[in-house]
Design an enzyme around this catalytic site. Sequence first.
Site, PDB file in Angstrom:
ATOM      1  N   LYS A  90       0.828  -1.219   0.000  1.00 19.49           N
ATOM      2  CA  LYS A  90       0.000   0.000   0.000  1.00 19.49           C
ATOM      3  C   LYS A  90       0.858   1.264   0.000  1.00 19.49           C
ATOM      4  O   LYS A  90       0.615   2.192  -0.774  1.00 19.49           O
ATOM      5  CB  LYS A  90      -0.884  -0.035   1.251  1.00 19.49           C
ATOM      6  CG  LYS A  90      -2.027   0.949   1.261  1.00 19.49           C
ATOM      7  CD  LYS A  90      -2.774   0.915   2.600  1.00 19.49           C
ATOM      8  CE  LYS A  90      -3.374  -0.442   2.895  1.00 19.49           C
ATOM      9  NZ  LYS A  90      -4.150  -0.441   4.163  1.00 19.49           N
ATOM     10  N   LYS A 102       2.538  -4.043  10.882  1.00 16.78           N
ATOM     11  CA  LYS A 102       1.217  -4.095  11.514  1.00 16.78           C
ATOM     12  C   LYS A 102       1.358  -4.673  12.908  1.00 16.78           C
ATOM     13  O   LYS A 102       2.283  -5.452  13.154  1.00 16.78           O
ATOM     14  CB  LYS A 102       0.265  -4.994  10.694  1.00 16.78           C
ATOM     15  CG  LYS A 102      -1.190  -4.728  10.934  1.00 16.78           C
ATOM     16  CD  LYS A 102      -1.635  -3.526  10.137  1.00 16.78           C
ATOM     17  CE  LYS A 102      -3.112  -3.328  10.124  1.00 16.78           C
ATOM     18  NZ  LYS A 102      -3.482  -2.468   8.982  1.00 16.78           N
ATOM     19  N   THR A 186      -9.520   7.824   5.538  1.00 18.00           N
ATOM     20  CA  THR A 186      -9.676   6.521   4.877  1.00 18.00           C
ATOM     21  C   THR A 186     -10.998   6.459   4.112  1.00 18.00           C
ATOM     22  O   THR A 186     -11.023   6.089   2.924  1.00 18.00           O
ATOM     23  CB  THR A 186      -9.598   5.362   5.900  1.00 18.00           C
ATOM     24  OG1 THR A 186      -8.553   5.631   6.819  1.00 18.00           O
ATOM     25  CG2 THR A 186      -9.362   4.043   5.218  1.00 18.00           C
ATOM     26  N   ASN A 217     -15.600   3.592  11.633  1.00 21.43           N
ATOM     27  CA  ASN A 217     -15.061   4.887  11.213  1.00 21.43           C
ATOM     28  C   ASN A 217     -14.941   4.973   9.683  1.00 21.43           C
ATOM     29  O   ASN A 217     -15.406   5.946   9.062  1.00 21.43           O
ATOM     30  CB  ASN A 217     -13.690   5.097  11.885  1.00 21.43           C
ATOM     31  CG  ASN A 217     -12.938   6.266  11.286  1.00 21.43           C
ATOM     32  OD1 ASN A 217     -12.371   6.156  10.205  1.00 21.43           O
ATOM     33  ND2 ASN A 217     -12.954   7.397  11.953  1.00 21.43           N
ATOM     34  N   SER A 356      -1.983   9.604   7.436  1.00 23.22           N
ATOM     35  CA  SER A 356      -0.982   9.384   8.487  1.00 23.22           C
ATOM     36  C   SER A 356       0.357   9.997   8.092  1.00 23.22           C
ATOM     37  O   SER A 356       1.044  10.609   8.907  1.00 23.22           O
ATOM     38  CB  SER A 356      -0.773   7.881   8.706  1.00 23.22           C
ATOM     39  OG  SER A 356      -1.777   7.369   9.534  1.00 23.22           O
TER      40      SER A 356
HETATM   41  N1  GLU Z   1      -4.720   0.847   9.638  1.00 23.81           N
HETATM   42  C1  GLU Z   1      -4.770   1.622   8.433  1.00 23.81           C
HETATM   43  C2  GLU Z   1      -4.486   0.748   7.229  1.00 23.81           C
HETATM   44  O1  GLU Z   1      -4.680  -0.435   7.262  1.00 23.81           O
HETATM   45  C3  GLU Z   1      -3.886   2.852   8.494  1.00 23.81           C
HETATM   46  C4  GLU Z   1      -2.421   2.591   8.696  1.00 23.81           C
HETATM   47  C5  GLU Z   1      -1.603   3.836   8.989  1.00 23.81           C
HETATM   48  O2  GLU Z   1      -2.146   4.914   8.936  1.00 23.81           O
HETATM   49  O3  GLU Z   1      -0.424   3.646   9.257  1.00 23.81           O
HETATM   50  O4  GLU Z   1      -4.161   1.225   6.173  1.00 23.81           O
END
Ligand code: GLU
Length: 422
Positions: A90, A102, A186, A217, A356
Amino acid sequence: MSVFKSALNQLKTAAQAMNLEPAVLEVLRKPQRVIELSLPLKKDNGVVEAFEAYRVQYNNARGPFKGGIRYHPHASLDEVKALAFWMTIKCAVADIPYGGAKGGIKLDPKKLSEHELEHLTRSYTRALRWAIGPKQDIPAPDVNTNAKIMGWIADEFSNLVGEYKPAVVTGKPIAIGGSEGREVATGTGGFFILAEVLKKLKKDPKKMKVMIQGIGNVGYWFAKASQAAGMKIVGVSDSKGGIFDKRGIGMDIDNLMETKKSKGLLAGCYCSGSVCDCKNYQAVSNQKLLELPCDVLVPAALENQIMAKNANRIKAPIILELANGPVDSEADIKLAKKNVLVIPDVLANSGGVVGSYLEWVQNLYGYSWKEEEVLNRMKDKLAAALHAVWQAREKQKVTMRVAAFIVALRRLGESMKGRGVI
Ligand code: GLU
């Protein structure tokens, strides 16, 4: 299917389609570092319980590790590995200077008091103190974690290193360096990607009937943006079940959320008021919701929702993956055969990590941008990512997922070479 196995199948499919250098594939088949923890917590009633926790740092060829932390009763190493791998892809698709990571703690947040959650979060941060940092690994919210929890992490880490370090984590409260726009990024980003794809397909957004699995959210902010653009929300669900609009004219998302707040459930078909009226809505299970007719299906909850067993029952011609990994690798093949356009998670929900990144930049430079500026910068990044993916899709005649992986793997390969890793 194991979530990590499904993720690796996606990697292999893309590697074959682009004739990827074997060295890049070899590096990306395994995470660089896996941290497995057991965190003891003395609960409010005096009983001690030890919680399984993880942080997987998948790859940092392109920059510091980056990715959220999930609190969920089914969190597992297999899942966290897959999610960390997807973060790597990503961040490369979005072309932001990060690798992928993660974290997860296996717990049911509904069964812990706020004090217990804080205690556990702080002990997780202490255990990871040597592995995270503004230039090492930057956590963020994910399923069942939020700004308040990120605030505890920023505080605990800053206390440990003896210096205020808000850039160690993103998705913080605005008062301590969180970014305007991060909360909505998001969902709003997902809507932006969908709107751009609809433009390319010459489809009118106002004619689109949208079904959303998971109104947390991400699902909520996506629903708000799509409703504002005239799309019709014809079904939504939460973890307990869903409802759909038999009339097909669309639900009012805020009315729905108000009722959910005051009465607690979606599945019970409790709706009040003229818009959210029980006569017009029918209760439906989360699985059934996926199979109802609509123009755009938006899985916005958890992975492995559409698999070999139900893929052929999906009626939507477009799937926007706002969750990570909602369509597994076997379902992907079936959906492609049916000509269903799957807009993959690594692009569709990348507005979150781009938000982020913008928060992190502001923290490092001591800036604070207004929401409009943040969202405009986010849109520029998403538009460039979509453009690159769409071009690869047309050129190589592949699915959007394979195209997104091709874009990411090329960039990852260049960075690995640039650093002399391969
Ligand atoms: N948890 C979100 C994702 O899966 C955001 C991750 C982030 O902002 O670092 O993309």
